[in-house]
Design an enzyme around this catalytic site. Structure first.
Site, mmCIF file in Angstrom:
data_model
loop_
_atom_site.group_PDB
_atom_site.id
_atom_site.type_symbol
_atom_site.label_atom_id
_atom_site.label_comp_id
_atom_site.label_asym_id
_atom_site.label_seq_id
_atom_site.Cartn_x
_atom_site.Cartn_y
_atom_site.Cartn_z
ATOM 1 N N PHE A 4 -18.764 -10.750 19.809
ATOM 2 C CA PHE A 4 -19.986 -9.935 19.829
ATOM 3 C C PHE A 4 -21.067 -10.715 19.068
ATOM 4 C CE2 PHE A 4 -22.765 -6.739 17.912
ATOM 5 C CZ PHE A 4 -23.147 -6.052 19.056
ATOM 6 N N LYS A 169 -0.729 4.741 10.348
ATOM 7 C CA LYS A 169 -0.626 4.267 8.965
ATOM 8 C C LYS A 169 -2.015 4.112 8.327
ATOM 9 C CE LYS A 169 -2.079 -0.115 8.985
ATOM 10 N NZ LYS A 169 -2.579 -0.309 10.272
HETATM 11 P P1 13P Z 1 -6.802 -2.358 7.108
HETATM 12 O O1 13P Z 1 -7.576 -2.097 8.360
HETATM 13 O O2 13P Z 1 -6.664 -1.168 6.191
HETATM 14 O O3 13P Z 1 -7.285 -3.602 6.404
HETATM 15 O O4 13P Z 1 -5.294 -2.658 7.565
HETATM 16 C C1 13P Z 1 -4.958 -3.888 8.034
HETATM 17 C C2 13P Z 1 -3.769 -3.787 8.870
HETATM 18 O O5 13P Z 1 -3.760 -3.070 9.840
HETATM 19 C C3 13P Z 1 -2.614 -4.573 8.425
HETATM 20 O O6 13P Z 1 -1.618 -4.627 9.371
#
Ligand code: 13P
Length: 313
Positions: A4, A169
């Site tokens: 981008f 997560k």
């Molecule tokens: P963040 O987007 O919180 O930095 O997470 C990174 C990630 O997905 C690690 O696998």
């Protein structure tokens, strides 16, 4: 590599600088890219003739990106998505791999894992998980393409489970950031991560009954949860939000702390909350719903340890 286009403070275009220096000076400074990596601001020309496509953009931009590619991709092209998130539509939630498959009419696997980008770029040992649904042959190619002695890739036949892990997560990492920002300590953080993992498993299985328990023990599951809750961007911005007692919005903090990168967890919490309220599941997911309530300012960050009925966690 489609990039981008942005103007840098020097007035130069980001793609020109990448092609001149072999370095993404804005988003991955200090790391040399291979000389065969060419930054192209024109998405149509970047995908021309490609038979393997890797998608790795913030999830909020994926629908717009795919729409630009409709009719430009050969039917035998294989895709893989590293994008962690979902789109919620009137007809229900849609994972990003499904969005790619539906809009472009191609097969799409996913790659997720405990993969903080800067550490991989420095070639520090880590692992990742490829989730696939049917095409074993293409999956073997992805494993070969990404795998190195310091980046161990394992394939599992559970595309939804792997993608749900990567997506959900990020909500737990926001909760972990609140705990850090309020200096609640390691026992509390571990408790929040455990409760979060249980909600990740429950939500994934309620949405996709085929999701396997074993997937949560792969890199995409518990390992990604740990690294993101310790060192990710979601944790970092939520920590700052709690330290500021919610007086600075997530949008402001994202702009101040992430240098143009985008946060995924707050939006994912909103998307998941829409699914929970639509299906009458809110009570069953106290952590996910509380993260949404805090990040939208309806509850203070301290509410992250007031989750109500412990039967649900
Ligand atoms: P963040 O987007 O919180 O930095 O997470 C990174 C990630 O997905 C690690 O696998």
């Amino acid at each position: 590599m489609w990039v981008f286009e942005e103007k840098l403070p020097s007035g130069e275009k980001l793609t020109d600088v990448i092609n001149k220096t072999n370095e993404n000076v804005k988003y991955l400074p200090g790391i040399k890219l291979g000389k065969n990596v060419v930054a192209d601001p024109d998405i149509e020309s970047a995908v021309k003739g490609a038979n393997m496509l890797v998608f790795v953009s913030p999830h909020q931009f994926m629908e717009g990106i795919c729409k630009k590619l409709v009719g430009k991709i050969g039917k035998d092209t294989e895709a893989i998505s590293l994008v962690k998130g979902m789109e919620v539509k009137k007809e229900g939630p849609c994972m990003i791999s499904t969005l790619i498959s539906r809009l472009l009419g191609i097969n799409c696997s996913v790659l997720m894992g405990a993969n903080i980008a800067n550490e991989i770029a420095l070639e520090k040992f880590s692992e990742a998980t490829v989730g696939y649904s049917q095409n074993k042959e293409a999956t073997e190619k992805w494993v070969q393409l990404f795998g190195t002695p310091y980046f161990i890739v394992t394939a599992v036949q559970d595309v939804e489970g792997v993608e749900m892990c990567g997506t959900l997560k990020n909500i737990v990492a926001i909760a972990a950031g609140f705990v850090d920002g309020m200096e609640m300590g390691n026992n509390t953080k571990a408790a929040i991560m455990r409760i979060g993992l249980k909600e990740m498993i429950k939500f994934s299985k309620m949405l996709f009954p085929s999701v396997k328990d074993s997937t949560f023990f792969e890199s995409c599951g518990v390992a990604d949860l740990i690294t993101t809750c310790l060192g990710g961007r979601n944790r970092k911005v939520a920590d700052a939000y709690a330290k500021n007692q919610g007086k600075r919005s997530f949008d402001q903090l994202e702009a101040e702390l992430l240098n143009g990168q985008k946060l995924q967890g707050v939006l994912t919490a909103k998307e998941v909350y829409e699914v929970l309220s639509d299906r009458g599941w809110v009570e069953m997911f106290p952590l996910f719903s509380t993260v949404h309530a805090i990040s939208t300012g309806r509850l203070p960050p301290s509410a992250i340890v007031q989750l109500g009925d412990s039967r649900y966690f």
